[in-house]
Design a protein around this motif. Structure first.
Motif, short mmCIF file in Angstrom:
data_model
loop_
_atom_site.label_atom_id
_atom_site.label_comp_id
_atom_site.label_asym_id
_atom_site.label_seq_id
_atom_site.Cartn_x
_atom_site.Cartn_y
_atom_site.Cartn_z
N UNK A 31 0.71 -5.90 9.00
CA UNK A 31 1.75 -6.64 8.26
C UNK A 31 1.73 -6.41 6.75
N UNK A 32 1.19 -5.27 6.30
CA UNK A 32 1.30 -4.90 4.89
C UNK A 32 2.62 -4.17 4.67
N UNK A 33 3.11 -4.19 3.42
CA UNK A 33 4.25 -3.33 3.06
C UNK A 33 3.70 -1.93 2.81
N UNK A 54 9.01 -2.70 -5.52
CA UNK A 54 7.91 -3.62 -5.16
C UNK A 54 6.56 -2.92 -5.15
N UNK A 55 6.55 -1.60 -5.11
CA UNK A 55 5.29 -0.86 -5.14
C UNK A 55 4.85 -0.49 -6.56
N UNK A 56 5.61 -0.95 -7.56
CA UNK A 56 5.31 -0.59 -8.95
C UNK A 56 4.64 -1.73 -9.71
N UNK A 57 4.12 -2.72 -8.98
CA UNK A 57 3.35 -3.81 -9.60
C UNK A 57 1.87 -3.59 -9.34
N UNK A 58 1.08 -3.27 -10.39
CA UNK A 58 -0.33 -2.94 -10.18
C UNK A 58 -1.18 -4.11 -9.68
N UNK A 68 1.37 8.83 -12.86
CA UNK A 68 1.95 7.55 -13.28
C UNK A 68 1.03 6.39 -12.90
N UNK A 69 0.56 6.40 -11.66
CA UNK A 69 -0.29 5.30 -11.19
C UNK A 69 -1.62 5.26 -11.96
N UNK A 70 -2.15 6.43 -12.26
CA UNK A 70 -3.41 6.50 -13.02
C UNK A 70 -3.22 5.94 -14.42
N UNK A 84 0.87 -1.19 0.00
CA UNK A 84 0.00 0.00 0.00
C UNK A 84 0.90 1.23 0.00
N UNK A 85 0.69 2.07 -1.02
CA UNK A 85 1.52 3.25 -1.21
C UNK A 85 0.64 4.50 -1.03
N UNK A 86 1.09 5.42 -0.17
CA UNK A 86 0.32 6.61 0.17
C UNK A 86 0.94 7.86 -0.46
#
Length: 450
Positions: A30-32, A66-70, A90-92, A9-11
């Protein structure tokens, strides 16, 4: 969405008070967790201490791979993030699941017994009192707070997952994602007119929120508000009412009349009638949930407050320094009432940083009236937050409207020297912007001087 299938989970805006509470929650589960914020603060430092990765440059290259895998990453963002933000764009453009903070809260709370606190003022203090009361009664809850609780030194109380306590934020109509079992509305003063346009649209949103309460649930409303529910108030004929108020050694001592009984000689340590009202509704919601009266009374007396909500920085015979988040005229009035009640014969200096150009414009006369009540006023430039400047809307405009000969516009670098020129015995810093970052510097200088 099934959050169990999400590993990362990226904020975007992780340093925000509501966002950081969610980051703590997912980290504890325990999430990344990682994120971006534009400014390093005490909150981002506390997240780093937990092992959460935070960076301060809007750059996809700064994000851990690791946060760049949709497929296994969820993106959470705050509406305060600008639309041209590089990471969000980018995420959109790359097929990620992207949700607002409020939508995540809706998902987390939908399978819990949810208590939600709504209102244009008092949400954070009320939610933190409610979370503390229920935690002290051993309720298996998670409480998401919009401020740092003095009792827990955190904006998250984690004692189980069966019950959730949340702020129901009217900004951006966020509270309409919730379906609470017990809810309250503390106030409905005009605010966020940059979102709603006018007060009637804000009222409609609160009416819509009141219908989100589950059919077998309970809605509390402050006496006098134009929405039906269980009423609460101070020294009136509400369903829940504070009676027989006394102040003993700076502490409120009072009774609470409920529909079934009267709770006698309760104690509460925060100054101000607005805080007494916040304590009352938190107590009423806890009673309706089923918490034992004796444990509630003990918990209420042990509540310490929220950082930046009438927080004492210095409290001596000769000098008092208080910091408060107030950023609306009604909130400034509440601070004024509290400080005059506690220090009726002392000279009070108020240092105010306006928050948002639009709010300053929309309530300019009310701000001037509320600030004119203090003995002396120092005014900082407007904190823009998410906004671009509006022509003609400046702190100089507000200063000219303040009816007080002891007033001055100052910049941050001269602030401490201007404070030291004052002979006020009570000093207040007020505002929701980065004035909070100045407090520790002011405290240090004043402590040395005294």
């Amino acid at each position: 969405m099934n959050l169990n299938s999400i590993h990362n989970i990226y904020f975007i805006g992780i340093g925000g008070i509501g966002m950081s509470a969610l980051a703590r929650y997912f980290n504890a589960n325990k999430k990344h967790v990682a994120g971006y914020d534009k400014t390093q603060t005490d909150i981002t430092n506390s997240l780093l201490d937990l092992g959460i990765e935070v960076h301060f440059e809007d750059s996809v290259a700064s994000i851990d791979a690791k946060f760049l895998n949709p497929e296994n990453t969820l993106i959470v963002y705050t509406p305060a993030v600008p639309k041209n933000h590089l990471e969000l764009t980018y995420f959109k453009n790359n097929g990620f699941n992207i949700l607002k903070r409020s939508q995540i809260l809706g998902i987390i709370t939908e399978n819990t017994f949810c208590l939600a606190v709504a209102g244009t003022h008092g949400k954070t203090t009320t939610t933190s009192i409610l979370g503390h009361l229920m935690n002290e009664c051993n309720v298996p809850l998670t409480a998401f707070l919009g401020g740092i609780s003095e009792n827990y030194n955190s904006n998250l109380i984690l004692n189980g997952t069966e019950v959730s306590v949340v702020e129901a934020d009217e900004f951006d109509r966020s509270f309409l994602t919730l379906s609470p079992d017990i809810a309250c509305i503390t106030s409905m003063d005009a605010d966020h007119l940059d979102i709603y346009g006018d007060a009637s649209e804000l009222k409609k949103a609160f009416e819509e929120f009141s219908k989100k309460v589950k059919s077998n649930g309970k809605l509390f409303v402050k006496n006098g508000l134009p929405i039906k529910g269980i009423t609460y108030g101070i020294e009136d004929d509400s369903d829940y009412s504070v009676q027989n108020i006394k102040i003993e050694d700076g502490t409120y001592v009072f009774d609470v009349k409920t529909p079934k009984t009267t709770l006698k000689n309760l104690q509460f340590n925060l100054p101000g009638r607005h805080n007494l009202s916040n304590a009352l509704i938190a107590l009423a919601m806890s009673v309706e949930y089923g918490c034992p009266h004796q444990q509630l009374a003990k918990a209420l007396a042990s509540y310490k407050g929220v950082k930046r909500r009438f927080t004492y920085q210095i409290k001596t015979e000769d000098l008092v320094f208080i910091d408060d988040y107030a950023h609306h005229p009604e909130e400034i009035n509440a601070v004024h009432q509290a400080v005059r009640e506690m220090y009726p014969s002392k000279k009070v200096l108020a240092i105010f940083q306006p928050h948002l150009y639009s709010r300053t414009r929309d309530f300019i006369d009310d701000f001037a009236k509320s600030l004119s009540q203090f003995d002396e006023v120092l005014l900082l430039d407007i904190y823009p937050a998410r906004e671009l400047p509006i022509e003609g809307v400046t702190s100089s405009w507000l200063l000219n409207k303040i009816n007080n000969k002891n007033k001055k516009l100052v910049n941050k670098k001269d602030l401490i020297s201007q404070i030291q020129l004052s002979n006020a015995q009570v000093i207040l810093t007020i505002g929701a912007g980065d004035i909070g970052e100045e407090v520790k510097h002011i405290k240090k200088k004043l402590s040395i001087a005294s």
